[in-house]
Design an enzyme around this catalytic site. Structure first.
Site, PDB file in Angstrom:
ATOM      1  N   LYS A  65      42.435  14.096 -21.539  1.00  0.00           N
ATOM      2  CA  LYS A  65      42.391  12.930 -22.433  1.00  0.00           C
ATOM      3  C   LYS A  65      43.063  13.164 -23.788  1.00  0.00           C
ATOM      4  CE  LYS A  65      38.314  10.465 -20.738  1.00  0.00           C
ATOM      5  NZ  LYS A  65      36.971   9.972 -21.051  1.00  0.00           N
ATOM      6  N   ASP A 101      37.224   3.538 -23.140  1.00  0.00           N
ATOM      7  CA  ASP A 101      35.858   4.081 -23.007  1.00  0.00           C
ATOM      8  C   ASP A 101      34.922   3.360 -23.982  1.00  0.00           C
ATOM      9  OD1 ASP A 101      36.011   5.988 -20.986  1.00  0.00           O
ATOM     10  OD2 ASP A 101      36.644   7.592 -22.326  1.00  0.00           O
TER      11      ASP A 101
HETATM   12  P1  NAP Z   1      31.733  17.300 -24.085  1.00  0.00           P
HETATM   13  O1  NAP Z   1      32.837  16.986 -25.016  1.00  0.00           O
HETATM   14  O2  NAP Z   1      31.781  18.518 -23.231  1.00  0.00           O
HETATM   15  O3  NAP Z   1      30.370  17.361 -24.963  1.00  0.00           O
HETATM   16  C1  NAP Z   1      29.162  17.727 -24.361  1.00  0.00           C
HETATM   17  C2  NAP Z   1      28.006  17.434 -25.322  1.00  0.00           C
HETATM   18  O4  NAP Z   1      26.779  17.684 -24.617  1.00  0.00           O
HETATM   19  C3  NAP Z   1      28.002  18.331 -26.556  1.00  0.00           C
HETATM   20  O5  NAP Z   1      27.548  17.574 -27.650  1.00  0.00           O
HETATM   21  C4  NAP Z   1      26.974  19.416 -26.177  1.00  0.00           C
HETATM   22  O6  NAP Z   1      26.329  19.966 -27.281  1.00  0.00           O
HETATM   23  C5  NAP Z   1      25.973  18.584 -25.402  1.00  0.00           C
HETATM   24  N1  NAP Z   1      25.154  19.388 -24.473  1.00  0.00           N
HETATM   25  C6  NAP Z   1      25.578  20.016 -23.341  1.00  0.00           C
HETATM   26  N2  NAP Z   1      24.530  20.611 -22.743  1.00  0.00           N
HETATM   27  C7  NAP Z   1      23.441  20.378 -23.524  1.00  0.00           C
HETATM   28  C8  NAP Z   1      22.076  20.741 -23.430  1.00  0.00           C
HETATM   29  N3  NAP Z   1      21.610  21.484 -22.428  1.00  0.00           N
HETATM   30  N4  NAP Z   1      21.232  20.299 -24.392  1.00  0.00           N
HETATM   31  C9  NAP Z   1      21.682  19.541 -25.410  1.00  0.00           C
HETATM   32  N5  NAP Z   1      22.972  19.164 -25.553  1.00  0.00           N
HETATM   33  C10 NAP Z   1      23.840  19.580 -24.621  1.00  0.00           C
HETATM   34  O7  NAP Z   1      31.473  16.106 -23.063  1.00  0.00           O
HETATM   35  P2  NAP Z   1      31.875  14.562 -23.236  1.00  0.00           P
HETATM   36  O8  NAP Z   1      33.248  14.353 -22.735  1.00  0.00           O
HETATM   37  O9  NAP Z   1      31.526  14.110 -24.604  1.00  0.00           O
HETATM   38  O10 NAP Z   1      30.904  13.874 -22.153  1.00  0.00           O
HETATM   39  C11 NAP Z   1      29.501  13.802 -22.376  1.00  0.00           C
HETATM   40  C12 NAP Z   1      28.830  13.210 -21.135  1.00  0.00           C
HETATM   41  O11 NAP Z   1      29.255  11.873 -20.953  1.00  0.00           O
HETATM   42  C13 NAP Z   1      29.199  13.964 -19.846  1.00  0.00           C
HETATM   43  O12 NAP Z   1      28.035  14.077 -19.044  1.00  0.00           O
HETATM   44  C14 NAP Z   1      30.209  13.049 -19.175  1.00  0.00           C
HETATM   45  O13 NAP Z   1      30.178  13.178 -17.778  1.00  0.00           O
HETATM   46  C15 NAP Z   1      29.694  11.679 -19.610  1.00  0.00           C
HETATM   47  N6  NAP Z   1      30.728  10.631 -19.599  1.00  0.00           N
HETATM   48  C16 NAP Z   1      30.482   9.525 -18.845  1.00  0.00           C
HETATM   49  C17 NAP Z   1      31.399   8.507 -18.801  1.00  0.00           C
HETATM   50  C18 NAP Z   1      31.090   7.283 -17.992  1.00  0.00           C
HETATM   51  O14 NAP Z   1      32.020   6.502 -17.710  1.00  0.00           O
HETATM   52  N7  NAP Z   1      29.842   7.039 -17.612  1.00  0.00           N
HETATM   53  C19 NAP Z   1      32.603   8.598 -19.548  1.00  0.00           C
HETATM   54  C20 NAP Z   1      32.811   9.742 -20.330  1.00  0.00           C
HETATM   55  C21 NAP Z   1      31.870  10.750 -20.348  1.00  0.00           C
HETATM   56  P3  NAP Z   1      26.963  21.243 -28.063  1.00  0.00           P
HETATM   57  O15 NAP Z   1      27.958  20.672 -29.015  1.00  0.00           O
HETATM   58  O16 NAP Z   1      25.796  21.860 -28.728  1.00  0.00           O
HETATM   59  O17 NAP Z   1      27.586  22.139 -27.024  1.00  0.00           O
END
Ligand code: NAP
Length: 267
Positions: A65, A101
């Site tokens: 992305k 998004d």
């Molecule tokens: P990312 O950039 O990898 O960020 C992950 C986030 O989750 C970070 O803030 C991380 O905290 C936190 N995290 C991970 N494990 C954790 C835990 N055990 N306890 C507390 N916090 C935790 O991911 P992203 O791209 O933002 O995506 C986030 C989620 O949204 C994913 O599950 C993704 O699949 C979902 N998503 C869904 C859609 C949809 O269409 N439904 C679209 C986009 C994304 P730290 O900073 O402390 O590591």
């Protein structure tokens, strides 16, 4: 036949092909949507092939992305602010990148409750959180607070967007109207992870989840027991998909059919 596609790595589990193909089929559009598994080292070559080929539009997923932005001809202001492209429209060999998004987040919430004037807590500080902040600012939320496991990341984002921040453990101080769960905590785990103590969830809250595997995550189950309004994660996928479909085809997305295709493939 026009070709559209999903670009990510891995690309096996995407629900976008059944969703978009159901839409094309319903409207009698002679097009096909495929999944392209592209390794980061092959992205540039892939984009060059798109410029010279018959692909009309792409959905961009992680890890591409951000990196794909360097190879595009034009990028929307939305995508520049969110710093991520999740949609590409190809026209006469030129690639236009944008981000829908944030529309997926906005429309999934607006389906259940207004955003204007509401206090919103966003859990997480990753890429998806950027789109969530942007969506809430566009919709005039009265207050936006980012809470994250790693507080420094929340602080950095908060400074960039001019919102408040804190640790996940600060949740008790805030009592928000809307919670957006944008961490990947509990992804793929049927038992999930309790990132917010269930005692702090209330019937007055609307809880939007981004994870759709599993569909009922821990915070949604706990919130539902308290009588909160819940929004499952596939709604974001669906609503951003409707926006993509309309950008590509200039036709109204057949929403019910596309959402049904997602649900059929989630089972
Ligand atoms: P990312 O950039 O990898 O960020 C992950 C986030 O989750 C970070 O803030 C991380 O905290 C936190 N995290 C991970 N494990 C954790 C835990 N055990 N306890 C507390 N916090 C935790 O991911 P992203 O791209 O933002 O995506 C986030 C989620 O949204 C994913 O599950 C993704 O699949 C979902 N998503 C869904 C859609 C949809 O269409 N439904 C679209 C986009 C994304 P730290 O900073 O402390 O590591």
């Amino acid at each position: 036949m026009d070709i559209y596609g999903f670009v990510g790595h891995p690309a096996k589990h995407t629900l976008s092909p059944p969703m978009h193909n159901a839409g094309f089929h319903e409207l009698g559009i002679y097009a096909k949507y495929e999944a392209f598994d592209v390794l980061p080292k092959n992205l540039k070559t892939f984009v060059e092939r798109v410029k010279n080929g018959n692909i009309k539009g792409l959905s961009i997923s992680q890890p591409h992305k951000q990196t794909i932005m360097a190879y595009l001809d034009e990028i929307s202001d939305f995508a520049k602010k969110i710093m991520a492209v999740n949609t590409i429209v190809s026209k006469n060999g030129k690639l236009f990148g944008t981000n829908v998004d944030w529309i997926g987040i906005q429309d999934a919430i607006l389906d259940k409750t207004p955003i204007e004037g509401k206090k919103v807590v966003i859990l997480g500080a990753g890429g998806a959180c950027r789109a969530a902040i942007f969506a809430m600012q566009e919709n005039k939320a009265s207050e936006i607070i980012i809470l994250n496991r790693t507080v420094e990341k929340a602080q950095k984002l908060a400074e960039e967007f001019g919102v408040r921040f804190g640790a996940l453990s600060d949740f008790a101080q805030h009592n928000p109207d809307i919670i957006i769960q944008a961490t990947s905590a509990g992804l793929g785990d049927p038992d999930g992870i309790e990132i917010i103590p269930k005692e702090l969830l209330k019937s007055s809250m609307t809880i939007m989840e981004m994870i759709y595997n599993p569909m009922m995550t821990r915070i949604l189950k706990d919130g539902q027991k308290k009588g909160a309004t819940i929004i499952t994660g596939e709604k974001m996928l669906a609503y951003q998909g409707f926006a993509q479909f309309e950008l590509w085809t200039n036709q109204k997305a057949p929403k019910k059919i596309m959402l049904k295709a997602i649900h059929d493939n989630l089972k």
